[in-house]
Write an enzyme that holds these catalytic residues in place. Structure first.
Site, PDB file in Angstrom:
ATOM      1  N   GLY A   1     -13.120 -12.603  20.998  1.00 21.46           N
ATOM      2  CA  GLY A   1     -14.545 -12.303  21.053  1.00 21.46           C
ATOM      3  C   GLY A   1     -15.342 -13.583  20.956  1.00 21.46           C
ATOM      4  O   GLY A   1     -14.811 -14.604  20.513  1.00 21.46           O
TER       5      GLY A   1
ATOM      6  N   TYR B   1     -10.093 -14.024  18.122  1.00 23.75           N
ATOM      7  CA  TYR B   1     -11.048 -13.513  17.134  1.00 23.75           C
ATOM      8  C   TYR B   1     -10.338 -12.510  16.213  1.00 23.75           C
ATOM      9  O   TYR B   1     -10.582 -12.467  15.006  1.00 23.75           O
ATOM     10  CB  TYR B   1     -12.231 -12.849  17.859  1.00 23.75           C
ATOM     11  CG  TYR B   1     -13.346 -12.423  16.940  1.00 23.75           C
ATOM     12  CD1 TYR B   1     -14.245 -13.349  16.447  1.00 23.75           C
ATOM     13  CD2 TYR B   1     -13.485 -11.085  16.556  1.00 23.75           C
ATOM     14  CE1 TYR B   1     -15.268 -12.965  15.590  1.00 23.75           C
ATOM     15  CE2 TYR B   1     -14.505 -10.689  15.712  1.00 23.75           C
ATOM     16  CZ  TYR B   1     -15.396 -11.633  15.223  1.00 23.75           C
ATOM     17  OH  TYR B   1     -16.405 -11.241  14.377  1.00 23.75           O
TER      18      TYR B   1
ATOM     19  N   LYS C   1      -6.380  -0.842  39.141  1.00 19.58           N
ATOM     20  CA  LYS C   1      -6.267  -0.963  40.595  1.00 19.58           C
ATOM     21  C   LYS C   1      -4.811  -1.066  41.074  1.00 19.58           C
ATOM     22  O   LYS C   1      -4.403  -0.382  41.994  1.00 19.58           O
ATOM     23  CB  LYS C   1      -7.046  -2.211  41.014  1.00 19.58           C
ATOM     24  CG  LYS C   1      -7.258  -2.360  42.479  1.00 19.58           C
ATOM     25  CD  LYS C   1      -8.269  -1.374  42.967  1.00 19.58           C
ATOM     26  CE  LYS C   1      -9.266  -1.882  43.914  1.00 19.58           C
ATOM     27  NZ  LYS C   1     -10.399  -0.973  44.053  1.00 19.58           N
TER      28      LYS C   1
END
Ligand code: XMP
Length: 533
Positions: A75, A103, A389
Site C-alpha cells: 500500500g 505494507y 482475462k
C-alpha cells in the site's frame, strides 16, 4: 451508466449469485491500496489456489471462515500516517494463516510490537536478499536471490516471537516468520516477475504455510457455471446479451448458448467505432457458434451523429453509454418478454468499479461502464464475473472459440472513440482504423502479436507538414502505441525493433491517406494510461 455499486464480494442487485460451491479452499487478498493487488490474486490462481480481493475497509462484511489463507497487500501509506489503514485484530484472531507483503509486512510487525520506521535507505527495484535461517517461505530456493523491492519504511526491530529469515544486501529485514503462529511476512513483492523465486515463495506460503491441497483450474468450473445460469434463468425466459466482439462477451455468449440455447438473444451493435473487419468477423463467429437469435444493429450513423462536436473523452463515454442503452431498449422491446441482461463482466471490472471498496481510485469511468441501468428493470447475468482475462481465454478455448478470437487483443468498450483524440469524425476514424490494422498486421507477421497486450494507432488533430513529390502538404500525425501488460492496470511500452518500427511507419504514411508523420508512444503506465483518452 454507472454500475450499481456491489457490496464487497457479492451484490444484492445480482439475481445470479454464483455460489462457487465446489471451491473448498479460497485465499483472501486484502487490498491496502497497493498497485500489485491483482497480480497477487492472479498468481495465487495460477498456482491453483482460488483467490478473491477485498478492500481493507470492507473486511467486516466478509466471512473470514470461508478462507483458508489471507494475504495482506502492499500500500502507498506509511503505517504511522494519520488515517493509515491498521491491522484489523480479527485477522489475527481468526487463526487463518497470513502472509503480509510490503505494507502488510510492516502492519504485522507494528501490530505485534515491532518497530517500523522511515528508512534513510529507500530500496526500490531489483535487490539481493540472503536467506539467513531455514524457513517455510524460502524452502527449496537458494540462499542468495534477487527480489523486487518498493518501500520507504522498514521494520527496524522484529516483534517478539518473530524471527528474521532473510535480509537485504543493505542489511534490512526482508522476511519474518512467527515462531508461534502461521504468520509470514516479506518486505519485497513475490507477485512481481522480477522476484526470481516469487512463484515458489507464494507457493510455499500457500502449500506449506497454509496447507492448501486443492488445485483450482478455471475450466473445471465450466459445467458449474453453466448449471448456475440454468438455475438463474427460468425456462422460457429470454436473456439479452450485448456482444462487443471482445473475448469476454463472446465467451459469455458461448456459455449462455450451452446453458439456455434459444432463450439467448445476442445483440451486436455496429456503432462504427470498431476495428477493421470486426463486424464481419464477429457475425461469422456468432453464426459458427450456432446461436439461434442474433440481432445485428447498424447504428453507425446514429453514433457518429451523437458524437458530433464532442471532444471530451468522458463526455464521449457518457454519450455512447446513453445511446447504447437506448439501442438496447429498442432491441429488447422488439424481441419482447426479455427478463435478463447478460454481460461479459470479468473479475477486474468488478474490482475496479469499486466492488472491493474505496482504496483504488477510478481513473477512467470505463471501469464502471456496463452496469445494469435500473430503469431497464432486468435481472443481471454475469457468468464470468469471477474470472481473470487469461482464465476467460482458457474457458473460451475449452468451449471451442476460434484461436484468432481467443488471442485477440483487448479492445475498449467505446472503441475507436477513445483512440481518436478530440472530435470523432469519419475521416479520423478511417485513419485510425487503417493505421491500426497495419500495426496489427506487422506484429502478426513478425510473431510478436501474442507477446504484447495491445497494439494500435491513435489519431488527434495535430498536423505535420509533409512532402509529396515537390508539393508541400499538411497531414495528420499518427501515434503508434504498443504495450505489454499482465492485466492492463500497469503497462510497459514495448521496445520494438527499429526495422519493424520503420516498416510500420513507412506503411502508414504510404498506405493511409493524409498521414505525414508517425510517432511511437514511449511512456509506460503509470504515469500514462494505455489509451490516449
Ligand atoms: P487505460 O487506458 O485506463 O486502459 O490504461 C486500461 C485497459 O482498459 C481498456 N480501456 C477501456 N475499456 N472502456 C473499456 O471497456 C473504456 O472506456 C476503456 N478505456 C480503456 C484499455 O483498452 C486497456 O486494456
Amino acid at each position: 451508466m454507472l454500475r450499481a455499486k456491489p457490496s464487497p464480494l457479492y451484490s444484492a442487485t445480482y439475481v445470479a449469485v454464483w455460489g462457487l460451491s465446489s471451491i473448498r479452499e479460497k485465499v483472501l487478498v486484502i487490498d491496502y491500496g497497493g498497485q500489485y493487488v491483482h497480480l497477487i490474486a492472479r498468481r495465487c490462481r495460477e498456482l491453483g489456489a482460488y483467490s478473491e480481493i477485498v478492500d481493507h475497509t470492507a473486511l467486516r462484511g466478509v466471512r473470514l471462515t470461508d478462507y483458508s489463507a489471507l494475504i495482506l497487500s502492499g500500500g502507498p501509506k506509511s503505517v504511522y500516517d494519520t488515517n493509515a489503514p491498521q491491522l484489523d485484530p480479527l485477522l489475527v484472531e481468526s487463526g487463518i494463516p497470513v502472509l503480509g507483503i510490503c505494507y502488510g509486512h510492516q502492519l504485522i510487525a507494528k501490530a505485534f510490537g515491532g518497530e517500523v520506521a522511515r528508512s534513510s535507505m529507500r530500496e526500490y527495484g531489483r535487490t539481493k536478499v540472503s536467506v539467513e535461517e531455514e524457513s517455510v517461505l524460502f524452502a527449496g530456493s537458494p540462499r542468495e536471490q534477487t527480489v523486487w523491492m518498493s518501500h520507504g519504511d522498514v521494520v527496524l526491530r522484529p516483534p517478539e516471537g518473530f524471527r528474521v529469515v532473510a535480509r537485504s544486501e543493505n542489511g534490512l529485514i526482508a522476511a519474518l516468520e512467527s515462531t508461534q503462529r502461521p504468520i509470514f511476512t516479506v518486505q519485497f513483492h513475490p507477485e512481481v516477475k522480477h522476484t526470481e523465486n516469487g512463484a515458489l515463495i507464494l507457493e510455499n506460503f500457500l502449500r506449506r504455510g497454509a496447507g492448501l491441497r486443492d488445485r483450482w483450474r478455471p475450466i473445471d468450473r465450466i459445467s458449474e457455471i453453466i448449471e448456475e445460469v440454468r438455475k438463474s434463468v427460468p425456462e422460457g425466459e429470454r436473456v439479452l446479451l450485448g456482444v462487443s466482439g471482445g473475448i469476454d462477451s463472446l465467451t459469455t455468449a458461448a456459455v449462455l448458448h450451452r446453458a439456455i440455447g434459444s432463450q439467448l438473444h445476442a445483440v451486436f451493435v455496429d456503432h462504427g467505432l470498431l476495428r477493421s473487419g470486426e463486424a464481419e468477423t464477429v457475425m461469422n463467429v456468432l453464426k459458427a457458434m450456432g446461436l439461434s437469435n442474433v440481432h445485428f444493429v447498424d447504428a453507425k450513423s446514429r453514433f457518429l451523429e451523437a458524437l458530433r462536436g464532442i471532444s471530451d473523452p468522458e463526455e464521449k463515454r457518457k454519450v455512447l453509454g446513453a445511446l447504447f442503452i437506448e439501442v438496447f431498449k429498442e432491441v429488447a422491446s422488439g424481441i419482447g418478454g426479455v427478463k435478463y441482461l447478460a454481460q461479459g463482466t470479468i473479475y477486474p471490472d468488478r474490482v475496479e468499479s469499486g466492488a472491493t471498496g474505496t482504496t483504488t481510485s477510478v481513473i477512467k469511468s470505463h471501469h464502471n461502464v456496463g452496469g445494469l441501468p435500473k430503469e431497464l428493470g432486468l435481472g443481471l447475468i454475469e457468468p464470468l464475473r469471477d474470472l481473470y482475462k487469461d482464465e476467460v481465454r482458457d474457458v473460451a478455448r475449452a468451449l471451442g472459440l476460434p484461436e484468432h478470437i481467443v488471442r485477440r487483443h483487448p479492445f475498449p468498450g467505446p472503441g475507436l472513440a477513445v483512440r481518436v483524440v478530440g472530435e470523432v469524425t469519419e475521416e479520423k476514424l478511417e485513419v485510425c482504423r487503417r493505421a491500426s490494422a497495419i500495426v496489427e498486421e506487422e506484429l502478426i507477421k513478425s510473431g510478436l502479436y501474442d507477446a504484447v497486450w495491445q497494439a494500435f494507432a491513435v489519431v488527434g488533430d495535430d498536423r505535420w507538414v509533409g512532402v509529396k513529390g515537390d508539393e508541400r502538404e499538411e497531414g495528420r500525425v499518427v501515434i503508434v502505441r504498443i504495450v505489454s501488460s499482465e492485466d492492463g492496470m500497469t503497462a510497459d511500452w514495448v521496445k520494438l525493433d527499429h526495422e519493424l518500427l520503420d516498416r510500420i511507419s513507412r506503411r502508414i504514411t504510404n498506405e493511409v491517406y493524409g498521414v505525414t508523420m508517425v510517432c511511437y508512444a514511449v511512456s509506460s503506465k503509470p504515469p500514462s494510461t494505455i489509451e490516449p483518452c
